[in-house]
Design a protein around this motif. Structure first.
Motif, PDB file in Angstrom:
ATOM      1  N   ASN A  51      34.216 -65.840 -52.246  1.00 57.36           N
ATOM      2  CA  ASN A  51      35.097 -64.996 -53.051  1.00 57.36           C
ATOM      3  C   ASN A  51      35.495 -63.702 -52.340  1.00 57.36           C
ATOM      4  OD1 ASN A  51      35.076 -66.764 -55.303  1.00 57.36           O
ATOM      5  ND2 ASN A  51      33.090 -65.955 -55.928  1.00 57.36           N
ATOM      6  N   ASP A  52      35.532 -63.735 -51.055  1.00 59.49           N
ATOM      7  CA  ASP A  52      35.929 -62.568 -50.256  1.00 59.49           C
ATOM      8  C   ASP A  52      37.455 -62.512 -50.192  1.00 59.49           C
ATOM      9  OD1 ASP A  52      35.854 -60.392 -48.522  1.00 59.49           O
ATOM     10  OD2 ASP A  52      35.554 -61.640 -46.740  1.00 59.49           O
ATOM     11  N   TYR A  53      38.095 -62.331 -51.347  1.00 57.03           N
ATOM     12  CA  TYR A  53      39.543 -62.476 -51.474  1.00 57.03           C
ATOM     13  C   TYR A  53      40.336 -61.679 -50.437  1.00 57.03           C
ATOM     14  CZ  TYR A  53      38.827 -64.714 -56.030  1.00 57.03           C
ATOM     15  OH  TYR A  53      38.450 -65.566 -57.034  1.00 57.03           O
ATOM     16  N   LEU A  54      39.972 -60.436 -50.243  1.00 58.30           N
ATOM     17  CA  LEU A  54      40.757 -59.550 -49.369  1.00 58.30           C
ATOM     18  C   LEU A  54      40.228 -59.504 -47.938  1.00 58.30           C
ATOM     19  CD1 LEU A  54      41.355 -56.604 -51.864  1.00 58.30           C
ATOM     20  CD2 LEU A  54      42.840 -58.561 -51.380  1.00 58.30           C
ATOM     21  N   GLY A  55      39.194 -60.287 -47.667  1.00 60.05           N
ATOM     22  CA  GLY A  55      38.659 -60.340 -46.312  1.00 60.05           C
ATOM     23  C   GLY A  55      37.934 -59.083 -45.887  1.00 60.05           C
ATOM     24  N   LEU A  56      37.323 -58.375 -46.839  1.00 56.61           N
ATOM     25  CA  LEU A  56      36.665 -57.105 -46.515  1.00 56.61           C
ATOM     26  C   LEU A  56      35.245 -57.254 -45.983  1.00 56.61           C
ATOM     27  CD1 LEU A  56      37.745 -54.770 -49.475  1.00 56.61           C
ATOM     28  CD2 LEU A  56      38.825 -55.076 -47.241  1.00 56.61           C
ATOM     29  N   ALA A  57      34.646 -58.416 -46.179  1.00 60.56           N
ATOM     30  CA  ALA A  57      33.216 -58.568 -45.874  1.00 60.56           C
ATOM     31  C   ALA A  57      32.872 -58.163 -44.449  1.00 60.56           C
ATOM     32  CB  ALA A  57      32.772 -60.004 -46.142  1.00 60.56           C
ATOM     33  N   ASN A  58      33.699 -58.563 -43.508  1.00 57.09           N
ATOM     34  CA  ASN A  58      33.419 -58.237 -42.107  1.00 57.09           C
ATOM     35  C   ASN A  58      34.514 -57.383 -41.481  1.00 57.09           C
ATOM     36  OD1 ASN A  58      30.882 -59.117 -41.069  1.00 57.09           O
ATOM     37  ND2 ASN A  58      31.517 -61.215 -41.457  1.00 57.09           N
ATOM     38  N   ASP A  59      35.268 -56.685 -42.311  1.00 58.46           N
ATOM     39  CA  ASP A  59      36.271 -55.767 -41.780  1.00 58.46           C
ATOM     40  C   ASP A  59      35.557 -54.641 -41.022  1.00 58.46           C
ATOM     41  OD1 ASP A  59      38.001 -53.163 -42.053  1.00 58.46           O
ATOM     42  OD2 ASP A  59      39.387 -54.837 -42.382  1.00 58.46           O
ATOM     43  N   LEU A 302      46.763 -56.268 -47.530  1.00 60.24           N
ATOM     44  CA  LEU A 302      45.651 -57.207 -47.727  1.00 60.24           C
ATOM     45  C   LEU A 302      45.966 -58.167 -48.870  1.00 60.24           C
ATOM     46  CD1 LEU A 302      42.608 -54.753 -47.440  1.00 60.24           C
ATOM     47  CD2 LEU A 302      43.441 -56.336 -45.692  1.00 60.24           C
ATOM     48  N   ARG A 303      46.462 -57.602 -49.979  1.00 64.01           N
ATOM     49  CA  ARG A 303      46.837 -58.425 -51.130  1.00 64.01           C
ATOM     50  C   ARG A 303      48.028 -59.315 -50.796  1.00 64.01           C
ATOM     51  NH1 ARG A 303      45.539 -54.359 -53.690  1.00 64.01           N
ATOM     52  NH2 ARG A 303      47.601 -53.451 -53.846  1.00 64.01           N
ATOM     53  N   GLU A 304      48.963 -58.776 -50.047  1.00 69.41           N
ATOM     54  CA  GLU A 304      50.157 -59.555 -49.678  1.00 69.41           C
ATOM     55  C   GLU A 304      49.778 -60.763 -48.839  1.00 69.41           C
ATOM     56  OE1 GLU A 304      52.660 -56.713 -47.755  1.00 69.41           O
ATOM     57  OE2 GLU A 304      52.951 -55.522 -49.590  1.00 69.41           O
ATOM     58  N   ARG A 305      48.856 -60.572 -47.890  1.00 66.55           N
ATOM     59  CA  ARG A 305      48.393 -61.705 -47.072  1.00 66.55           C
ATOM     60  C   ARG A 305      47.687 -62.739 -47.929  1.00 66.55           C
ATOM     61  NH1 ARG A 305      46.219 -58.140 -42.898  1.00 66.55           N
ATOM     62  NH2 ARG A 305      44.143 -58.973 -43.330  1.00 66.55           N
ATOM     63  N   LEU A 306      46.822 -62.265 -48.845  1.00 66.35           N
ATOM     64  CA  LEU A 306      46.115 -63.184 -49.733  1.00 66.35           C
ATOM     65  C   LEU A 306      47.089 -64.032 -50.533  1.00 66.35           C
ATOM     66  CD1 LEU A 306      43.719 -64.271 -51.416  1.00 66.35           C
ATOM     67  CD2 LEU A 306      43.941 -62.206 -52.842  1.00 66.35           C
ATOM     68  N   TRP A 307      48.081 -63.396 -51.138  1.00 67.81           N
ATOM     69  CA  TRP A 307      49.012 -64.138 -51.984  1.00 67.81           C
ATOM     70  C   TRP A 307      49.917 -65.057 -51.179  1.00 67.81           C
ATOM     71  CZ3 TRP A 307      48.760 -65.322 -56.835  1.00 67.81           C
ATOM     72  CH2 TRP A 307      47.976 -64.538 -57.682  1.00 67.81           C
ATOM     73  N   ASN A 308      50.225 -64.698 -49.956  1.00 65.48           N
ATOM     74  CA  ASN A 308      51.004 -65.583 -49.096  1.00 65.48           C
ATOM     75  C   ASN A 308      50.234 -66.877 -48.821  1.00 65.48           C
ATOM     76  OD1 ASN A 308      53.164 -66.289 -47.126  1.00 65.48           O
ATOM     77  ND2 ASN A 308      51.515 -66.026 -45.641  1.00 65.48           N
ATOM     78  N   ILE A 309      48.953 -66.727 -48.493  1.00 65.68           N
ATOM     79  CA  ILE A 309      48.105 -67.898 -48.250  1.00 65.68           C
ATOM     80  C   ILE A 309      47.905 -68.691 -49.533  1.00 65.68           C
ATOM     81  CG2 ILE A 309      45.749 -68.615 -47.656  1.00 65.68           C
ATOM     82  CD1 ILE A 309      47.474 -67.894 -45.238  1.00 65.68           C
TER      83      ILE A 309
END
Length: 424
Positions: A51-59, A302-309
């Motif tokens: 559930n790492d939606y925005l990819g922040l875990a390893n940013d 970050l949100r824009e990339r998520l929604w594109n995918i």
């Protein structure tokens, strides 16, 4: 019967499968850095289950903040519950920033999402009160309701006509008991991916007197123009009485918060036993959450990339003839028909032969004969990975329909014991 022996004998609806599921379907080990590629069962897999939606875990910015928080304060600080010796200016500053973000007067930090939701429900209600809640409510809500000694009525999932019927039933009781009505729904439902009908529910406030509690664990950071959640998405955020969200998903951390008017938050601050008598969130987490919130607010890309995918994945699955229901969020369930044994064979095929890791949901979570493969796209996934995944899902769906997963097959060498019984 001895209590321990009794429970060992019963095992439970999930425990009965542990002899073959443990370590593979249940309690699997994903190793390596959190991301869209991780190691499972000794091999690299494309992962769609985090559930790492925005990819922040390893940013790098997040990792640096976590490291700095740990270096400055250590894991022990603050010592004690916040009411006694565990309060800090950073805890209070985070609460103020969250209040501003979700457009509420005040906020109270919670140590855990699951525990927090159950405790909110327990703290708000007495035996004179009545709860009306959605049938698809998360387990933390159900467990909170089990603590309630008054009446509770469930309405069919997102069925507004049935919701009104249950409100009428609740009001008849509270008129006699002089109690209140608590309505609970979710922003984004974590299994189906659809959103709660919050706007429609709020419309009933003109006719009924109730308090609305919304669990937006999967909506915070994802839904709405600024990422402030499903209430913002539906244009009614300010009309939600109690807004609850966790840090375990978009924030890639742990803990939770509840926001609302100052008076009700102050009441919870002094009455939530799970927080009053529990140690405060460790400072490194709080320090890191400041950075995470800053990025969610200031980096809409970050949100824009998520929604594109998300859109590419969901459109691709639909075009490939797969059923994904009426999801309105990144949560992407793929609905298939088959038995538990077929589901096990299918998932092993995906993991061992196609190197795709996603979560499987079967009975008793869903009815007999239904298989859900739940995909969670993130901002870190690539369009190439989406194309690869859609092709694999189309392939396994065809094999399922052709009976490929009906029979026992030889297991690969790295899978042993009972786990190998139905491996295709």
């Amino acid at each position: 019967m001895n209590l321990v022996e009794k429970n060992l004998f019963k095992l439970g609806p999930l425990g009965i499968h542990a002899h073959y599921a443990h370590g593979y379907f249940a309690y699997p080990k994903l190793e390596g850095e959190i991301g869209n590629r991780m190691i499972f069962n000794g091999r690299d897999k494309l992962v769609w289950s985090l559930n790492d939606y925005l990819g922040l875990a390893n940013d790098p910015l997040v990792r640096r903040a976590d490291e700095e928080g740990t270096r400055q304060y250590g894991l022990a600080y603050p010592m004690g519950a916040r009411m006694m010796t565990g309060n800090t200016i950073l805890h209070e500053m985070l609460e103020a920033k969250l209040s501003s973000f979700v457009k509420k007067e005040d906020t109270f930090l919670l140590n855990y999402g699951y525990q927090g939701m159950s405790s909110i429900i327990d703290s708000l209600l007495d035996r004179h009160d009545v709860v009306v809640y959605d049938a698809e409510a998360h387990a933390c809500i159900i467990d909170g309701l089990r603590l309630h000694i008054g009446k509770r009525f469930v309405f069919k999932h997102n069925d507004i006509a049935d919701f009104e019927k249950q409100l009428i039933r609740a009001e008849k009781i509270t008129k006699k008991t002089n109690g209140g009505i608590l309505v609970i729904t979710e922003g984004v439902f974590g299994m189906r991916g659809d959103t709660g009908k919050i706007r429609e529910i709020i419309g009933f406030k003109k006719k009924f007197d109730f308090t609305l509690l919304v669990d937006d664990a999967h909506g915070i950071g994802v839904m709405g123009q600024s990422g402030a959640g499903t209430g913002e998405e539906q244009g009614i955020q300010e009309e939600i009485d109690l807004y609850f969200a966790t840090f375990a998903k978009s924030f890639a951390a742990i803990g939770a918060f509840v926001s609302g008017k100052k008076e009700i938050i102050q009441y919870l601050r002094y009455n939530m036993r799970s927080q009053i008598y529990a140690k405060a969130l460790p400072m490194p987490l709080v320090y890191g959450l400041h950075q995470r919130l800053r990025m969610i607010r200031e980096m809409p890309e970050l949100r824009e990339r998520l929604w594109n995918i998300t859109k590419k994945l969901q459109n691709g699955l639909r075009e490939a003839g797969l059923e994904i229901g009426n999801t309105e969020s990144p949560v992407t369930p793929v609905y298939l028909k088959g038995s538990i044994a077929q589901a096990a064979n299918l998932v092993r095929d995906m993991r061992e032969n196609h190197d795709i890791f996603c979560s499987m949901v079967v009975y008793p979570v869903v009815p007999h004969g239904i298989i859900i493969l739940r995909l969670i796209p993130t901002a870190n996934h690539s369009e190439e990975e989406v194309t690869e995944t859609v092709a694999i899902f189309k392939n396994i769906n065809s094999k399922l329909g052709g009976g490929f997963y009906d029979q026992e097959r030889k297991a690969p060498e790295n899978i042993t014991g009972e786990l190998a019984v139905h491996y295709p």
